[in-house]
Design a protein around this motif. Structure first.
Motif, PDB file in Angstrom:
ATOM      1  N   HIS A 480       0.815  -1.219   0.000  1.00 24.15           N
ATOM      2  CA  HIS A 480       0.000   0.000   0.000  1.00 24.15           C
ATOM      3  C   HIS A 480       0.845   1.264   0.000  1.00 24.15           C
ATOM      4  O   HIS A 480       0.433   2.297  -0.545  1.00 24.15           O
ATOM      5  N   LYS A 481       2.024   1.204   0.582  1.00 25.08           N
ATOM      6  CA  LYS A 481       2.913   2.364   0.580  1.00 25.08           C
ATOM      7  C   LYS A 481       3.371   2.731  -0.831  1.00 25.08           C
ATOM      8  O   LYS A 481       3.824   3.848  -1.066  1.00 25.08           O
ATOM      9  N   CYS A 482       3.256   1.792  -1.761  1.00 23.38           N
ATOM     10  CA  CYS A 482       3.745   1.992  -3.129  1.00 23.38           C
ATOM     11  C   CYS A 482       2.706   2.597  -4.061  1.00 23.38           C
ATOM     12  O   CYS A 482       3.028   2.927  -5.206  1.00 23.38           O
ATOM     13  N   GLN A 483       1.467   2.716  -3.612  1.00 21.88           N
ATOM     14  CA  GLN A 483       0.421   3.228  -4.495  1.00 21.88           C
ATOM     15  C   GLN A 483       0.623   4.717  -4.778  1.00 21.88           C
ATOM     16  O   GLN A 483       1.024   5.487  -3.902  1.00 21.88           O
ATOM     17  N   LEU A 484       0.345   5.100  -6.004  1.00 22.00           N
ATOM     18  CA  LEU A 484       0.581   6.475  -6.433  1.00 22.00           C
ATOM     19  C   LEU A 484      -0.324   7.468  -5.717  1.00 22.00           C
ATOM     20  O   LEU A 484      -1.488   7.171  -5.432  1.00 22.00           O
ATOM     21  N   ASN A 485       0.235   8.642  -5.468  1.00 20.63           N
ATOM     22  CA  ASN A 485      -0.553   9.783  -4.994  1.00 20.63           C
ATOM     23  C   ASN A 485      -0.866  10.659  -6.216  1.00 20.63           C
ATOM     24  O   ASN A 485      -0.308  11.733  -6.403  1.00 20.63           O
ATOM     25  N   TRP A 486      -1.764  10.165  -7.046  1.00 22.57           N
ATOM     26  CA  TRP A 486      -2.011  10.686  -8.390  1.00 22.57           C
ATOM     27  C   TRP A 486      -2.416  12.158  -8.395  1.00 22.57           C
ATOM     28  O   TRP A 486      -2.065  12.922  -9.295  1.00 22.57           O
ATOM     29  N   GLU A 487      -3.154  12.578  -7.377  1.00 23.15           N
ATOM     30  CA  GLU A 487      -3.659  13.950  -7.349  1.00 23.15           C
ATOM     31  C   GLU A 487      -2.549  14.972  -7.088  1.00 23.15           C
ATOM     32  O   GLU A 487      -2.762  16.177  -7.277  1.00 23.15           O
ATOM     33  N   GLN A 488      -1.391  14.515  -6.643  1.00 23.89           N
ATOM     34  CA  GLN A 488      -0.279  15.443  -6.405  1.00 23.89           C
ATOM     35  C   GLN A 488       0.104  16.228  -7.652  1.00 23.89           C
ATOM     36  O   GLN A 488       0.648  17.332  -7.549  1.00 23.89           O
ATOM     37  N   ARG A 489      -0.155  15.657  -8.806  1.00 25.57           N
ATOM     38  CA  ARG A 489       0.269  16.294 -10.054  1.00 25.57           C
ATOM     39  C   ARG A 489      -0.384  17.654 -10.278  1.00 25.57           C
ATOM     40  O   ARG A 489       0.024  18.405 -11.164  1.00 25.57           O
ATOM     41  N   LYS A 490      -1.399  17.968  -9.472  1.00 19.66           N
ATOM     42  CA  LYS A 490      -2.146  19.208  -9.656  1.00 19.66           C
ATOM     43  C   LYS A 490      -1.685  20.338  -8.742  1.00 19.66           C
ATOM     44  O   LYS A 490      -2.235  21.439  -8.788  1.00 19.66           O
ATOM     45  N   GLU A 491      -0.672  20.087  -7.904  1.00 25.76           N
ATOM     46  CA  GLU A 491      -0.343  21.094  -6.903  1.00 25.76           C
ATOM     47  C   GLU A 491       1.152  21.309  -6.732  1.00 25.76           C
ATOM     48  O   GLU A 491       1.959  20.393  -6.927  1.00 25.76           O
ATOM     49  N   GLY A 492       1.528  22.544  -6.387  1.00 23.19           N
ATOM     50  CA  GLY A 492       2.888  22.896  -6.006  1.00 23.19           C
ATOM     51  C   GLY A 492       3.958  22.487  -6.991  1.00 23.19           C
ATOM     52  O   GLY A 492       3.781  22.576  -8.214  1.00 23.19           O
ATOM     53  N   LYS A 493       5.072  22.031  -6.452  1.00 26.83           N
ATOM     54  CA  LYS A 493       6.210  21.646  -7.284  1.00 26.83           C
ATOM     55  C   LYS A 493       5.881  20.463  -8.187  1.00 26.83           C
ATOM     56  O   LYS A 493       6.476  20.297  -9.259  1.00 26.83           O
ATOM     57  N   HIS A 494       4.931  19.636  -7.749  1.00 31.51           N
ATOM     58  CA  HIS A 494       4.534  18.484  -8.559  1.00 31.51           C
ATOM     59  C   HIS A 494       3.876  18.941  -9.859  1.00 31.51           C
ATOM     60  O   HIS A 494       4.124  18.371 -10.934  1.00 31.51           O
ATOM     61  N   LYS A 495       3.043  19.953  -9.766  1.00 29.71           N
ATOM     62  CA  LYS A 495       2.389  20.512 -10.947  1.00 29.71           C
ATOM     63  C   LYS A 495       3.418  21.140 -11.881  1.00 29.71           C
ATOM     64  O   LYS A 495       3.354  20.966 -13.114  1.00 29.71           O
ATOM     65  N   ILE A 496       4.385  21.837 -11.307  1.00 28.56           N
ATOM     66  CA  ILE A 496       5.432  22.472 -12.108  1.00 28.56           C
ATOM     67  C   ILE A 496       6.229  21.420 -12.866  1.00 28.56           C
ATOM     68  O   ILE A 496       6.510  21.566 -14.063  1.00 28.56           O
ATOM     69  N   LEU A 497       6.582  20.339 -12.172  1.00 28.02           N
ATOM     70  CA  LEU A 497       7.376  19.288 -12.823  1.00 28.02           C
ATOM     71  C   LEU A 497       6.566  18.619 -13.924  1.00 28.02           C
ATOM     72  O   LEU A 497       7.090  18.336 -15.016  1.00 28.02           O
ATOM     73  N   TRP A 498       5.264  18.356 -13.661  1.00 27.05           N
ATOM     74  CA  TRP A 498       4.401  17.755 -14.686  1.00 27.05           C
ATOM     75  C   TRP A 498       4.390  18.631 -15.937  1.00 27.05           C
ATOM     76  O   TRP A 498       4.510  18.137 -17.060  1.00 27.05           O
ATOM     77  N   GLU A 499       4.246  19.938 -15.754  1.00 30.69           N
ATOM     78  CA  GLU A 499       4.211  20.856 -16.895  1.00 30.69           C
ATOM     79  C   GLU A 499       5.570  20.926 -17.598  1.00 30.69           C
ATOM     80  O   GLU A 499       5.630  21.095 -18.822  1.00 30.69           O
ATOM     81  N   PHE A 500       6.642  20.775 -16.833  1.00 21.29           N
ATOM     82  CA  PHE A 500       7.978  20.759 -17.426  1.00 21.29           C
ATOM     83  C   PHE A 500       8.151  19.535 -18.321  1.00 21.29           C
ATOM     84  O   PHE A 500       8.656  19.628 -19.448  1.00 21.29           O
ATOM     85  N   TYR A 501       7.705  18.376 -17.839  1.00 16.53           N
ATOM     86  CA  TYR A 501       7.727  17.153 -18.652  1.00 16.53           C
ATOM     87  C   TYR A 501       6.884  17.353 -19.912  1.00 16.53           C
ATOM     88  O   TYR A 501       7.281  16.961 -21.017  1.00 16.53           O
ATOM     89  N   GLN A 502       5.700  17.913 -19.745  1.00 14.43           N
ATOM     90  CA  GLN A 502       4.816  18.135 -20.887  1.00 14.43           C
ATOM     91  C   GLN A 502       5.488  19.026 -21.931  1.00 14.43           C
ATOM     92  O   GLN A 502       5.402  18.761 -23.140  1.00 14.43           O
ATOM     93  N   GLN A 503       6.171  20.071 -21.463  1.00 16.22           N
ATOM     94  CA  GLN A 503       6.857  20.974 -22.385  1.00 16.22           C
ATOM     95  C   GLN A 503       7.989  20.257 -23.117  1.00 16.22           C
ATOM     96  O   GLN A 503       8.168  20.420 -24.328  1.00 16.22           O
ATOM     97  N   LEU A 504       8.764  19.469 -22.396  1.00 16.88           N
ATOM     98  CA  LEU A 504       9.845  18.709 -23.025  1.00 16.88           C
ATOM     99  C   LEU A 504       9.308  17.774 -24.109  1.00 16.88           C
ATOM    100  O   LEU A 504       9.878  17.676 -25.207  1.00 16.88           O
ATOM    101  N   LEU A 505       8.226  17.093 -23.811  1.00 18.61           N
ATOM    102  CA  LEU A 505       7.659  16.152 -24.770  1.00 18.61           C
ATOM    103  C   LEU A 505       7.089  16.873 -25.989  1.00 18.61           C
ATOM    104  O   LEU A 505       7.175  16.369 -27.114  1.00 18.61           O
ATOM    105  N   GLN A 506       6.510  18.035 -25.772  1.00 21.70           N
ATOM    106  CA  GLN A 506       6.011  18.808 -26.910  1.00 21.70           C
ATOM    107  C   GLN A 506       7.163  19.256 -27.809  1.00 21.70           C
ATOM    108  O   GLN A 506       7.073  19.185 -29.040  1.00 21.70           O
ATOM    109  N   LEU A 507       8.249  19.722 -27.214  1.00 24.94           N
ATOM    110  CA  LEU A 507       9.415  20.131 -28.003  1.00 24.94           C
ATOM    111  C   LEU A 507       9.986  18.948 -28.775  1.00 24.94           C
ATOM    112  O   LEU A 507      10.388  19.074 -29.932  1.00 24.94           O
ATOM    113  N   ARG A 508      10.009  17.794 -28.131  1.00 26.03           N
ATOM    114  CA  ARG A 508      10.531  16.594 -28.800  1.00 26.03           C
ATOM    115  C   ARG A 508       9.692  16.224 -30.016  1.00 26.03           C
ATOM    116  O   ARG A 508      10.210  15.770 -31.031  1.00 26.03           O
ATOM    117  N   ARG A 509       8.391  16.419 -29.910  1.00 27.02           N
ATOM    118  CA  ARG A 509       7.491  16.090 -31.019  1.00 27.02           C
ATOM    119  C   ARG A 509       7.567  17.101 -32.154  1.00 27.02           C
ATOM    120  O   ARG A 509       7.379  16.752 -33.313  1.00 27.02           O
TER     121      ARG A 509
END
Length: 608
Positions: A480-509
């Motif tokens: 149970h400790k291994c289950q994702l905290n999926w909603e984190q992607r919407k807040e704080g530094k987690h949201k920033i990192l998600w958007e950074f990944y998204q930007q990198l992938l868009q540039l790659r495409r």
């Protein structure tokens, strides 16, 4: 040859099982009513019978030598677990909606590895479906699913599977997996399935009672190896080859990832991997869509990925651990275990340029020369990453990179992977800096086996003495400790990192120089003392120039890029990405000393 229970319709079913050394095999129907159906053996050791009055849902065993009831080795569903009866299913009734699906070309693939049980709170195939649109929005076009072959209990990484044709019952079984694959294709996402042909798990593994499926000829890391080249090996090879085709044919899977091929032992005239690649190619041609085979390999042997025409096995791509190790050591400073072979920026430079870091030179951890030269192999033959289930789970605390480095380090790691000339790969949750661990976990029922696994892990983790306490692999809490905290992607530094990944992938495409995986159109250099790396890639008129600083201090440098109108596209030090503020200009000025922030990267594109 197709094996297992093949439902033919109208209450007819053909049963086929390979047991060349047995004298008597019969089908023991246990539900809806008990019935014994004798089988006949052919000259190749296959026992067969075509029976009537068998409908989907029928439960059965094979009765061996008149006294032992065992599940079907090629069972397509084990609704009562690894020790229970097998179930007849009709594989042709599912209403597929992917008629026009042709897959994603390998060189355009962005791979997202996930574990079904921990990806969602429900831990099922169908529970994953609502998250597909989020993955697609991120830029993911392929998910790689850790093994789903039936394993003991409800918690397992999947590498203890014992029924290779049966989709795990606790995940949702065959129907659930088909719904997931169908939904993936509707979202434009390919499905890569992790399969294991180097060993089977211990609990519920009755294969040796059917015949010589294993050989003691080799001393495999996980026990006896599958018998692919000894006496009676034809039936075992067919078992594995038919399994591979089964997932492609019956479940519309787009690619297979072969686990640890260094544990697939075959000294025959045609290696198992070569035969597998040939059959998948034939299947692809016959069905009008290209299916792929990728492999995890600890060999650094280019023969694995070279076409058979030049003496290779014909595997389409392989994991490149060298890239990970070079990147990980620069980010973390770790130098234990196999990381002692790495730690220099010139090694990451070599990996960008060639693929393998170890290409024949002495490796201190291995105490021998290791690897072959991969300079001539195209970039799309290599899969690179900053994290995988293995690299996380094989640590005593199972820390993700997010627990080992700063946000700046996470952004730098992502840039190194996604700006490389290779196929990028990320592990679930990495895109938003998930901090939950990914421990090794099991749910066996054999107490002796459970204790043996605990002791094995204790021995493995002695190298981490003083760094933390090992979690009990059998405990539900560990899982149970291994289950994702999926909603984190919407807040704080987690949201920033998600958007950074998204930007990198868009540039790659969208940037041709990044989209084309060509190591010939690449220049890379580094400065060891400064821990800084320069990367230039091009494709016709498109060019990019990237600076990566792995130092924990500011680094002054003079850009080694050719003249041109270089415009900054991305800078991980920008305050937009929660950085401390960039010191690099929007337009690159050549022959002028510049300064780059610690553990940051900047990407420039030449303007037309």
């Amino acid at each position: 040859m197709r094996i297992g229970a093949c439902y033919l319709g109208n209450g007819n079913c053909e049963f086929t099982v390979w047991s060349p050394t047995l004298k008597e095999v019969a089908v023991q129907i246990v539900a809806p009513e008990q019935r014994l159906i004798p089988m006949q053996q052919d000259e190749e050791g296959y026992w067969k019978v075509k029976a009537s009055g068998i409908e989907p849902g029928t439960l059965y065993f094979y009765k061996l030598e008149g006294n032992k009831d065992r599940p079907d080795p090629a069972s397509k569903f084990q609704p009562q677990g690894v020790h229970g009866p097998s179930q007849v299913i009709d594989t042709n009734t599912f209403a597929w909606d992917d008629t026009n699906w042709s897959g994603i070309p390998l060189d355009e693939t962005i791979i997202y590895e996930l574990h079904v049980g921990t990806f969602t709170p429900e831990g099922t195939f169908e529970a994953m479906i609502p998250r597909l649109s989020t993955l697609r929005d991120l830029g993911i076009n392929a998910i790689e699913i850790m093994p789903i072959a039936q394993f003991p209990g409800e918690r397992n990484w999947g590498y203890d599977g014992v029924y290779l044709f049966a989709a795990q019952d606790s995940y949702g079984g065959p129907a659930g997996f088909k719904k997931l694959v169908n939904a993936c294709h509707q979202h434009g996402i390919s499905v890569i399935l992790d399969v294991v042909y180097n060993h089977l798990g211990p609990e519920g593994n009755y294969l040796s009672e059917f015949g010589p499926y294993f050989t003691s000829k080799y001393h495999g890391h996980w026990g006896d190896a599958l018998n692919l080249d000894d006496k009676y090996s034809d039936g075992v090879r067919n078992f594995c080859l038919e399994n591979a085709l089964f997932w492609l044919r019956e479940y519309h899977v787009d690619a297979l990832r072969l686990d640890a091929i260094q544990g697939i032992y075959d000294l025959g005239a045609k290696h198992f991997l070569e035969e597998l690649a040939e059959l998948v190619d034939e299947f692809s041609q016959a069905n009008g869509r290209k299916c792929y085979i990728t492999a995890e390999s600890d060999l650094n042997d280019v023969r694995v990925i070279r076409p058979k025409e030049v003496g290779g096995c014909g595997i389409d791509a392989q994991w490149n651990d060298d890239f990970h190790h070079a990147l990980h050591t620069l980010l973390t400073g770790e130098n234990d275990r196999y990381y002692q072979d790495f730690g220099k920026i010139e090694q990451l430079e070599k990996s960008f340029r060639e693929g393998f870091v170890y290409s024949g030179q002495y490796a201190p951890h291995r105490k021998r020369r290791y690897g072959s030269n991969s300079k001539e192999e195209p970039g799309y033959r290599f899969i690179v990453f900053s994290q995988t289930h293995d690299q996380i789970g094989n640590r005593v605390l199972a820390e993700r990179l997010s627990k080992l480095v700063s946000l700046e380090g996470l952004k730098l790691a992502a840039g190194a992977v996604f700006l490389s000339p290779f196929i990028p790969f990320l592990f679930m949750g990495e895109e938003y800096g998930e901090e939950a661990p990914f421990f090794y976990f099991v749910s066996h029922s054999d107490q002796d086996l459970i204790e043996a696994i605990r002791k094995s892990k204790e021995e493995e983790f002695k190298v981490f003495a003083g760094r933390g306490e090992m979690q009990d692999p059998q405990s539900p809490d560990t899982f149970h400790k291994c289950q994702l905290n999926w909603e984190q992607r919407k807040e704080g530094k987690h949201k920033i990192l998600w958007e950074f990944y998204q930007q990198l992938l868009q540039l790659r495409r969208t940037i041709p120089a990044l989209r084309k995986l060509d190591k010939k159109s690449l220049e890379v250099s580094s400065v060891e003392s400064d821990k800084i790396l320069f990367l230039r890639r091009w494709n016709d008129d498109s060019q990019i120039f990237c600076i990566m600083n792995f130092n924990d201090k500011d680094v002054a440098f003079t850009p080694p890029a050719p003249s041109g109108n270089w415009q900054k596209m991305l800078d991980s030090a920008d305050t937009k990405w929660m950085g401390s503020g960039s010191t690099l200009p929007d337009k690159l000025t050549l022959d002028k000393e510049l300064t780059i922030k610690p553990q940051s990267l900047a990407l420039y594109e030449i303007a037309g």
